[in-house]
Design an enzyme around this catalytic site. Structure first.
Site, PDB file in Angstrom:
ATOM      1  N   TRP A 116      39.750  41.827  48.226  1.00  0.00           N
ATOM      2  CA  TRP A 116      41.024  41.925  47.509  1.00  0.00           C
ATOM      3  C   TRP A 116      40.982  42.978  46.416  1.00  0.00           C
ATOM      4  CZ3 TRP A 116      44.644  40.671  50.393  1.00  0.00           C
ATOM      5  CH2 TRP A 116      44.565  39.554  51.234  1.00  0.00           C
ATOM      6  N   ASP A 127      43.745  39.395  38.682  1.00  0.00           N
ATOM      7  CA  ASP A 127      44.268  38.777  39.898  1.00  0.00           C
ATOM      8  C   ASP A 127      43.640  37.389  39.985  1.00  0.00           C
ATOM      9  OD1 ASP A 127      44.883  37.888  42.433  1.00  0.00           O
ATOM     10  OD2 ASP A 127      44.085  39.635  43.500  1.00  0.00           O
ATOM     11  N   LYS A 141      48.514  29.939  47.355  1.00  0.00           N
ATOM     12  CA  LYS A 141      47.287  29.154  47.221  1.00  0.00           C
ATOM     13  C   LYS A 141      47.479  27.943  46.306  1.00  0.00           C
ATOM     14  CE  LYS A 141      45.251  33.077  48.911  1.00  0.00           C
ATOM     15  NZ  LYS A 141      45.276  34.512  48.697  1.00  0.00           N
TER      16      LYS A 141
HETATM   17  C1  LIG Z   1      45.367  35.791  48.892  1.00  0.00           C
HETATM   18  C2  LIG Z   1      44.978  36.791  47.912  1.00  0.00           C
HETATM   19  C3  LIG Z   1      45.644  38.026  47.789  1.00  0.00           C
HETATM   20  C4  LIG Z   1      46.713  38.486  48.759  1.00  0.00           C
HETATM   21  O1  LIG Z   1      47.929  37.905  48.533  1.00  0.00           O
HETATM   22  P1  LIG Z   1      49.214  38.367  49.365  1.00  0.00           P
HETATM   23  O2  LIG Z   1      50.248  37.431  48.845  1.00  0.00           O
HETATM   24  O3  LIG Z   1      48.917  38.145  50.823  1.00  0.00           O
HETATM   25  O4  LIG Z   1      49.496  39.771  49.067  1.00  0.00           O
HETATM   26  C5  LIG Z   1      45.247  38.872  46.779  1.00  0.00           C
HETATM   27  N1  LIG Z   1      44.265  38.550  45.929  1.00  0.00           N
HETATM   28  C6  LIG Z   1      43.588  37.395  46.037  1.00  0.00           C
HETATM   29  C7  LIG Z   1      42.503  37.079  45.075  1.00  0.00           C
HETATM   30  C8  LIG Z   1      43.925  36.480  47.022  1.00  0.00           C
HETATM   31  O5  LIG Z   1      43.247  35.320  47.112  1.00  0.00           O
END
Ligand SMILES: *Cc1c(COP(=O)(O)O)cnc(C)c1O
Length: 371
Positions: free
Chosen positions: A108, A182, A206
């Site tokens: 990511w 993030d 999530k």
């Molecule tokens: C799931 C995830 C993403 C991607 O998210 P999207 O909504 O599919 O763009 C980005 N960063 C982390 C840490 C994630 O777990």
């Protein structure tokens, strides 16, 4: 409202979209037909009406209370996932020719680096830690990362969803450099030190419900000073000014996030989820560590994620056997990400302890039959 027969639900360890508490799903089912006795469902309510005004204000208030988010932070619901923020963050905060720090701790953060380079081609995306060299088995330890003095910001991923590593403490940026985080796979899974951060974001699928929306929590002083002129949908400051409804917002996803905030508060809040997540993780890591090498953790001990537990079996054939038999035992979503392989058990806030216990007993049984 709900049927008396309890619905068929299995343990869903998927990394995202991921399991949602039955109480929230049941409430959503009612709200689809009739939201708060209005005779109109959530999908049908105007985003400018009094009912939605109240719902939006409540979602914001619950979010602030749950996360203990200081007043100097704006709470935004922005359409698009975390990947959209990968572009919007540099567009808003990285001037032409400037530098931003992006430690690369996994898939990511690596994607965030690519998007930032595309968003501002004239800027420098510095990578002060290249985790790929280590197979992404850890996040930078003290002294392992050299941040850039005067960078526009340092972007990091606090919990690495794919390999299952986590920063126990936020990384140290150079003095005065804002931290951007993030936190998609762990937001409200443990307390956040807001004093150290300028902007924290999370995709909703999530911990907060519906995919294709992000929660963005950002200092007002930061979003009010974008480095360039941008169309309004790309400007965090505009999302703040128009209360997350420049246009028709993802009202269902925002309502779901509101219900998730309320559910997390009712369950005891962020510290309680930290305790529960640590207990689930201790159970599964305990089996890995006590298996005499049959199960092998993918991440280093010092930075194991309690949320995404990743491990391998002695062979890929056994990995596949494990995943197949687990699915037949109603333990779903355990296949590792294609970049890491092996097994990954994602145990977000909505995964109850009984789910971890079901996985633990399956793991014990599997080793008895195959060890
Ligand atoms: C799931 C995830 C993403 C991607 O998210 P999207 O909504 O599919 O763009 C980005 N960063 C982390 C840490 C994630 O777990």
């Amino acid at each position: 409202m709900s049927t008396t027969q309890s619905p068929h639900r299995i343990w869903n360890f998927s990394a995202g979209p991921s399991t949602i508490p039955l109480a929230v799903l049941t409430q959503l089912r009612e709200d689809l037909i009739d939201l708060d006795g209005t005779g109109v469902g959530i999908l049908e309510h105007s985003h400018r009406g009094a009912t939605y005004d109240r719902l939006l204000a409540e979602a914001g208030r619950s979010c602030r209370a749950l996360g203990e988010i200081p007043e100097e932070f704006e709470i935004l619901f922005v359409s698009g996932g975390a990947t959209n923020q990968f572009s919007l963050i540099p567009l808003n905060f990285l001037a032409d020719g400037a530098t931003a720090d992006y430690p690369d701790t996994e898939v990511w953060s690596a994607k965030a680096i690519i998007e930032a380079r595309d968003a501002v081609p004239s800027a420098t995306i510095a990578v002060p830690f290249a985790g790929k060299e280590f197979g992404y088995d850890h996040v930078p330890e003290a002294g392992e990362m050299t941040p850039t003095p005067g960078a526009a910001y340092l972007h990091y991923c606090s919990n690495n969803t794919v390999h299952g590593t986590r920063f126990h403490n936020p990384p140290k940026a150079a003095p005065g450099v804002p931290l951007v985080c993030d936190a998609s796979s762990e937001i409200f899974g443990r307390p956040m030190d807001w004093s150290k951060h300028a902007l924290v974001y999370a995709a909703a699928q999530k911990h907060l419900g519906v995919a294709a929306m992000s929660l963005v929590i950002a200092r007002r002083e930061m979003i009010n000073k974008p480095v360039r002129h941008l169309p309004s949908m790309f400007l965090y400051g505009a999302h703040a000014k128009y209360e997350s409804r420049i246009n028709t917002p993802p009202t269902f996803a925002i309502h779901t996030a509101g219900l998730m905030f309320r559910w997390m508060i009712q369950q005891g809040g962020v510290r309680e989820f930290e305790r529960r997540n640590d207990a689930k993780a201790a159970l599964i890591y305990g089996i890995i560590d006590g298996s005499g090498g049959f199960y092998r953790g993918i991440s280093r001990l010092a930075c194991r994620s309690p949320i995404n537990v990743s491990f391998r079996l002695p062979t890929e054939v056994l990995d596949q056997k494990f995943i197949g038999e687990a699915a037949r035992a109603e333990l779903d979503g355990l296949a590792g990400h294609r970049d890491a392989g092996g097994i990954r058990a994602s145990m977000y806030n909505a995964m109850p302890h009984e789910g971890a216990e079901a996985l633990a007993s399956f793991m014990r049984d599997f080793i008895r039959r195959n060890g």
